[in-house]
Design a protein around this motif. Structure first.
Motif, PDB file in Angstrom:
ATOM      1  N   GLU A  17     -68.773  -0.123 -12.886  1.00 47.97           N
ATOM      2  CA  GLU A  17     -69.461  -1.405 -12.744  1.00 47.97           C
ATOM      3  C   GLU A  17     -68.882  -2.394 -13.748  1.00 47.97           C
ATOM      4  O   GLU A  17     -68.722  -2.073 -14.922  1.00 47.97           O
ATOM      5  CB  GLU A  17     -70.961  -1.236 -12.967  1.00 47.97           C
ATOM      6  N   ALA A  18     -68.554  -3.589 -13.268  1.00 53.98           N
ATOM      7  CA  ALA A  18     -67.912  -4.582 -14.136  1.00 53.98           C
ATOM      8  C   ALA A  18     -68.831  -5.774 -14.343  1.00 53.98           C
ATOM      9  O   ALA A  18     -69.435  -6.281 -13.394  1.00 53.98           O
ATOM     10  CB  ALA A  18     -66.599  -5.058 -13.518  1.00 53.98           C
ATOM     11  N   SER A  19     -68.944  -6.213 -15.571  1.00 56.07           N
ATOM     12  CA  SER A  19     -69.673  -7.448 -15.903  1.00 56.07           C
ATOM     13  C   SER A  19     -68.651  -8.528 -16.217  1.00 56.07           C
ATOM     14  O   SER A  19     -67.755  -8.324 -17.043  1.00 56.07           O
ATOM     15  CB  SER A  19     -70.583  -7.218 -17.112  1.00 56.07           C
ATOM     16  N   GLU A  20     -68.749  -9.668 -15.526  1.00 54.93           N
ATOM     17  CA  GLU A  20     -67.801 -10.758 -15.713  1.00 54.93           C
ATOM     18  C   GLU A  20     -68.488 -11.912 -16.445  1.00 54.93           C
ATOM     19  O   GLU A  20     -69.593 -12.326 -16.080  1.00 54.93           O
ATOM     20  CB  GLU A  20     -67.267 -11.256 -14.373  1.00 54.93           C
ATOM     21  N   LEU A  21     -67.834 -12.425 -17.485  1.00 55.24           N
ATOM     22  CA  LEU A  21     -68.294 -13.617 -18.209  1.00 55.24           C
ATOM     23  C   LEU A  21     -67.273 -14.718 -17.995  1.00 55.24           C
ATOM     24  O   LEU A  21     -66.094 -14.558 -18.301  1.00 55.24           O
ATOM     25  CB  LEU A  21     -68.451 -13.320 -19.702  1.00 55.24           C
ATOM     26  N   VAL A  22     -67.706 -15.812 -17.437  1.00 53.69           N
ATOM     27  CA  VAL A  22     -66.794 -16.922 -17.161  1.00 53.69           C
ATOM     28  C   VAL A  22     -67.247 -18.103 -18.012  1.00 53.69           C
ATOM     29  O   VAL A  22     -68.377 -18.600 -17.871  1.00 53.69           O
ATOM     30  CB  VAL A  22     -66.817 -17.306 -15.669  1.00 53.69           C
ATOM     31  N   VAL A  35     -71.050   3.584 -15.393  1.00 53.12           N
ATOM     32  CA  VAL A  35     -72.322   3.938 -14.776  1.00 53.12           C
ATOM     33  C   VAL A  35     -72.117   4.703 -13.471  1.00 53.12           C
ATOM     34  O   VAL A  35     -73.084   5.059 -12.829  1.00 53.12           O
ATOM     35  CB  VAL A  35     -73.161   2.672 -14.499  1.00 53.12           C
ATOM     36  N   HIS A  36     -70.844   4.949 -13.050  1.00 53.76           N
ATOM     37  CA  HIS A  36     -70.553   5.764 -11.868  1.00 53.76           C
ATOM     38  C   HIS A  36     -70.249   7.186 -12.319  1.00 53.76           C
ATOM     39  O   HIS A  36     -69.663   7.395 -13.385  1.00 53.76           O
ATOM     40  CB  HIS A  36     -69.361   5.206 -11.094  1.00 53.76           C
ATOM     41  N   ALA A  37     -70.603   8.180 -11.469  1.00 55.33           N
ATOM     42  CA  ALA A  37     -70.389   9.584 -11.837  1.00 55.33           C
ATOM     43  C   ALA A  37     -70.061  10.391 -10.595  1.00 55.33           C
ATOM     44  O   ALA A  37     -70.594  10.135  -9.506  1.00 55.33           O
ATOM     45  CB  ALA A  37     -71.632  10.153 -12.518  1.00 55.33           C
ATOM     46  N   PRO A  38     -69.188  11.385 -10.709  1.00 57.55           N
ATOM     47  CA  PRO A  38     -68.865  12.239  -9.560  1.00 57.55           C
ATOM     48  C   PRO A  38     -70.052  13.123  -9.199  1.00 57.55           C
ATOM     49  O   PRO A  38     -70.956  13.350 -10.008  1.00 57.55           O
ATOM     50  CB  PRO A  38     -67.681  13.069 -10.061  1.00 57.55           C
ATOM     51  N   PRO A  39     -70.051  13.667  -7.971  1.00 59.40           N
ATOM     52  CA  PRO A  39     -71.199  14.457  -7.525  1.00 59.40           C
ATOM     53  C   PRO A  39     -71.235  15.849  -8.152  1.00 59.40           C
ATOM     54  O   PRO A  39     -70.204  16.431  -8.483  1.00 59.40           O
ATOM     55  CB  PRO A  39     -71.001  14.543  -6.010  1.00 59.40           C
ATOM     56  N   MET A  40     -72.451  16.380  -8.278  1.00 57.33           N
ATOM     57  CA  MET A  40     -72.693  17.759  -8.693  1.00 57.33           C
ATOM     58  C   MET A  40     -73.823  18.292  -7.822  1.00 57.33           C
ATOM     59  O   MET A  40     -74.780  17.570  -7.504  1.00 57.33           O
ATOM     60  CB  MET A  40     -73.068  17.852 -10.175  1.00 57.33           C
ATOM     61  N   ILE A  41     -73.710  19.564  -7.416  1.00 56.34           N
ATOM     62  CA  ILE A  41     -74.706  20.146  -6.511  1.00 56.34           C
ATOM     63  C   ILE A  41     -75.042  21.563  -6.941  1.00 56.34           C
ATOM     64  O   ILE A  41     -74.313  22.196  -7.715  1.00 56.34           O
ATOM     65  CB  ILE A  41     -74.190  20.163  -5.050  1.00 56.34           C
ATOM     66  N   ARG A  42     -76.156  22.068  -6.404  1.00 57.98           N
ATOM     67  CA  ARG A  42     -76.511  23.473  -6.543  1.00 57.98           C
ATOM     68  C   ARG A  42     -77.221  23.900  -5.266  1.00 57.98           C
ATOM     69  O   ARG A  42     -77.843  23.084  -4.577  1.00 57.98           O
ATOM     70  CB  ARG A  42     -77.390  23.704  -7.760  1.00 57.98           C
ATOM     71  N   GLY A  66     -74.545  12.295  -9.649  1.00 55.78           N
ATOM     72  CA  GLY A  66     -73.617  11.509  -8.845  1.00 55.78           C
ATOM     73  C   GLY A  66     -74.120  10.107  -8.594  1.00 55.78           C
ATOM     74  O   GLY A  66     -75.247   9.912  -8.151  1.00 55.78           O
ATOM     75  N   LEU A  67     -73.311   9.123  -8.934  1.00 52.59           N
ATOM     76  CA  LEU A  67     -73.593   7.723  -8.660  1.00 52.59           C
ATOM     77  C   LEU A  67     -72.319   7.065  -8.125  1.00 52.59           C
ATOM     78  O   LEU A  67     -71.248   7.228  -8.721  1.00 52.59           O
ATOM     79  CB  LEU A  67     -74.061   6.989  -9.920  1.00 52.59           C
ATOM     80  N   PRO A  68     -72.406   6.368  -6.999  1.00 48.77           N
ATOM     81  CA  PRO A  68     -73.580   6.184  -6.164  1.00 48.77           C
ATOM     82  C   PRO A  68     -74.047   7.508  -5.556  1.00 48.77           C
ATOM     83  O   PRO A  68     -73.305   8.488  -5.596  1.00 48.77           O
ATOM     84  CB  PRO A  68     -73.096   5.213  -5.084  1.00 48.77           C
ATOM     85  N   PRO A  69     -75.262   7.565  -4.978  1.00 45.29           N
ATOM     86  CA  PRO A  69     -75.773   8.828  -4.437  1.00 45.29           C
ATOM     87  C   PRO A  69     -74.805   9.436  -3.438  1.00 45.29           C
ATOM     88  O   PRO A  69     -74.357   8.765  -2.507  1.00 45.29           O
ATOM     89  CB  PRO A  69     -77.095   8.404  -3.766  1.00 45.29           C
ATOM     90  N   PRO A  70     -74.444  10.722  -3.617  1.00 43.77           N
ATOM     91  CA  PRO A  70     -73.462  11.358  -2.721  1.00 43.77           C
ATOM     92  C   PRO A  70     -74.017  11.587  -1.316  1.00 43.77           C
ATOM     93  O   PRO A  70     -75.226  11.667  -1.110  1.00 43.77           O
ATOM     94  CB  PRO A  70     -73.159  12.686  -3.422  1.00 43.77           C
ATOM     95  N   VAL A 113     -66.193   9.047  -5.887  1.00 50.43           N
ATOM     96  CA  VAL A 113     -65.959   9.026  -7.330  1.00 50.43           C
ATOM     97  C   VAL A 113     -65.555  10.436  -7.735  1.00 50.43           C
ATOM     98  O   VAL A 113     -66.321  11.384  -7.565  1.00 50.43           O
ATOM     99  CB  VAL A 113     -67.216   8.586  -8.109  1.00 50.43           C
ATOM    100  N   GLY A 114     -64.366  10.577  -8.251  1.00 50.42           N
ATOM    101  CA  GLY A 114     -63.891  11.900  -8.625  1.00 50.42           C
ATOM    102  C   GLY A 114     -63.690  12.774  -7.394  1.00 50.42           C
ATOM    103  O   GLY A 114     -63.558  12.296  -6.264  1.00 50.42           O
TER     104      GLY A 114
END
Length: 655
Positions: A17-22, A35-42, A66-70, A113-114
């Motif tokens: 996620e990118a925050s831009e300041l202009v 804030v993004h993450a690869p999925p993990m399951i069980r 996982g983000l966004p939701p896998p 992601v990943g």
């Protein structure tokens, strides 16, 4: 910095996620937030699940991160998910499973992601069938009978899934058997097939004569147990004997009929009979190496000549004494009508010439022929009885009235087969040459002409060809119907003939039909469609040369009748995945921008495949050469690149 007015914006870039300041000066500041993450399951079940048939199975693939939701998907190997499978989000439900539903089930979670997250479940459905037994006399004494004072071993085996979870229980006259000095239980007999349980009777006594039972089951499972009883008494066990009934050593049957091969078996207990082919690598009609028959009778349906040969019958190594196999052999003789060559042949000849038709007998069972007859157009030809030991042959002078369909009917006691011949003096068809690429446009009017080219197949096979019928059709209506007169000049094999068709309207297409004419008959019509295309305009200046830099490739066109096409390319556009060491890196100029024509001759190309480029038509009669030269100023030259151990050849065709 504080004095600047700033605008704030959030966006997603590259998995973060990118925050831009202009600011008001036009500067852009980007801050990346992880804030993004690869999925993990069980999984809600173990990686190995064993169930009874008819049971429901529920497997949930729980996403733990996982983000966004896998996104969760289920698959199966081998094959697709069962038709009864229900996928509810991350949950897979299998209702009333059967052995066919067993396999590896895969849960995959992806969110770009990943790497995707994967988990596997090996689903096993319990099965149990085919409980068999063996009786092994004292092998140390090489015995084939049960004797007092000798050792005896009883064994039983069941085909089960999973095999290692089967429990065997032995009973003697209904009472459980426990290990003792005279009775030894083996859960897994090392001398037998894996998963076999044995009961050894040591130094057999009269007290050991009894009814022994072997029971196989899955503990705690709803799969029904299987049971086999073996009666051990002085008269209950005798070695088997196998034989073939009188007259049954050879069984004859006509092709397409049914046959029964019989081997008689005697002995207690009487084991099944296994049938197989004696010839190595030949399978049984079922497609398997062997077939089991409980009564020793092998029943064959719709027998073919491929089934003919020697068959072996053997005592099975189970449900009886475990001793040296008994065996016998039966010959299957399949009778079939004669196999002839040719089945069909097109025979062309000149009128009033001798024609010889031969019908060779390749194989026949029985080999003795019973009849040979010749027919013309369905009527028998009266002739003396031919020698049945010689190759059937018919000789006659071909006349206009004797053209037709001839048949040679050859018979044996199993049936009749036929050689068929289409005999005529009709000429073979004309064969069109490959596409003439560009019709010649007549400047006056909206017309064009077409140079039709063809060769004559085997022109010397029949009577002299004196001309051709030519039909030009448009929308199935004849526009032109005329005879092309050869003026006494006969066609030659492989020599191109041509005829210019004029007054064709631009841009219409036409169907052209052509048939050869002889003194006595006319051949069949062959047809093709001709299309109009604008002729290519070549540079007129003598210092200009046309090359493949031109997107229209100098008016050349791909032949529609070849197998594959040429490709226009240069160093910058060629396929980087083309086969190694194939084609040049550049054209003759050596620059990356220079274009050339290329063919990929590797697989799937095969020997004999052709790729052909057709040049435009050159109206050489309208151009004069230099004064006194007596020739026209046209020159066609090209360079080609061929390299390698297995190259073919390059061929140019012109006239």
């Amino acid at each position: 910095m504080d004095s600047m007015m700033r605008r704030y914006r959030r966006s997603s870039r590259g998995g973060r996620e990118a925050s831009e300041l202009v600011d008001d000066m036009g500067s852009l500041l980007i801050v990346l937030n992880d804030v993004h993450a690869p999925p993990m399951i069980r999984l809600s079940v173990n990686d190995s699940v064993v169930v009874d048939p008819g049971q429901d199975v529920v497997m949930t693939c729980e996403v733990t991160a996982g983000l966004p939701p896998p996104t969760v998907t289920w698959s199966r190997y081998p094959g697709p998910l069962p038709l009864s499978a229900q996928v509810r989000g991350p949950t897979l439900v299998l209702r009333a499973v059967t052995p066919a539903d067993a396999g590896f089930y895969n849960c995959t979670a992806t969110n770009n992601v990943g790497n995707p997250a994967r988990k596997n479940v090996n689903l096993t459905v319990r099965t149990m069938s085919n409980l068999t037994f063996q009786i092994t006399p004292d092998s140390n004494k090489d015995s084939e009978t049960i004797q007092m004072g000798r050792d005896l071993k009883l064994s039983c085996h069941v085909d089960a899934t999973p095999q290692d979870k089967v429990n065997y229980t032995w009973y003697k006259n209904g009472a459980p058997v426990f290990n003792s000095d005279s009775l030894i239980l083996l859960r897994s007999d090392p001398d037998m097939a894996p998963g076999t349980s044995s009961l050894e009777i040591v130094d057999m006594k009269f007290r050991d004569l009894a009814m022994y039972s072997c029971v196989a089951n899955f503990p705690g499972s709803r799969v029904p147990e299987l049971r086999v009883d073996v009666n051990i008494s002085q008269n209950s066990v005798t070695p088997p004997m196998i034989s073939v009934p009188p007259g049954g050593q050879i069984v004859s049957v006509r092709e397409g009929g049914n046959a029964e091969l019989v081997c008689l078996i005697d002995g207690k207990p009487r084991p099944p009979i296994l049938w197989s082919r004696t010839e190595k690598d030949l399978l049984m009609p079922s497609g398997k190496p062997a077939m089991e028959t409980p009564d020793g009778r092998l029943r064959l349906r719709n027998v073919s000549r491929d089934m003919m040969g020697l068959y072996r019958c053997q005592t099975a190594p189970y449900n009886g004494l475990n001793i040296k196999r008994r065996e016998a052999q039966v010959q299957l003789n399949v009778q079939y009508p004669p196999m002839l060559d040719p089945v069909f042949q097109d025979v062309r000849s000149r009128n009033f010439q001798i024609v010889t038709l031969r019908c060779a007998v390749l194989r026949s069972n029985p080999p003795r022929l019973t009849d040979i007859r010749w027919q013309r157009n369905g009527e028998f030809i009266r002739m003396s009885m031919p020698d049945l030991k010689q190759t059937p042959e018919l000789k006659f002078k071909l006349e206009p009235t004797s053209n037709g369909t001839y048949e040679c009917r050859v018979s044996n006691s199993a049936g009749t087969s036929t050689c068929r011949y289409n005999v005529s003096a009709q000429p073979y068809n004309a064969e069109f040459y490959f596409d003439t690429p560009n019709p010649v446009r007549i400047l006056k009017g909206n017309n064009y002409s077409y140079n039709l080219q063809w060769t004559q197949r085997d022109p010397q096979a029949t009577d002299r060809i004196i001309g051709y019928w030519l039909n030009v059709r448009q929308n199935k209506q004849n526009l032109v119907s005329k005879q092309i007169d050869l003026r006494g000049k006969e066609p030659e094999k492989g020599v191109l003939m041509s005829h210019t068709i004029t007054d064709l309207r631009i841009p219409l297409s036409y169907e052209v039909r052509l048939a050869p004419i002889t003194t006595y008959s006319t051949g069949d019509y062959v047809s093709r469609i001709i299309l109009y295309s604008e002729p290519y305009t070549y540079p007129r200046s003598s210092d200009q040369v046309c090359g493949f830099e031109d997107e229209r490739i100098c008016g050349f066109s791909q032949d529609r009748s070849d197998v594959f096409d040429w490709t226009r390319q240069n160093n910058l556009t060629h396929n980087p995945k083309r086969s190694a060491n194939t084609g040049p890196e550049t054209d003759r100029s050596g620059t990356k921008e220079g274009y050339y024509m290329y063919i990929e001759a590797s697989r799937p190309r095969a020997q004999g495949d052709k790729a052909r480029l057709l040049s435009p038509l050159f109206n050489v009669s309208s151009v004069r050469g230099p004064k006194g030269s007596g020739r026209v100023p046209y020159c066609v030259s090209f360079y080609y690149h061929m390299k390698g151990k297995h190259i073919g050849g390059v061929q140019g065709v012109g006239q």
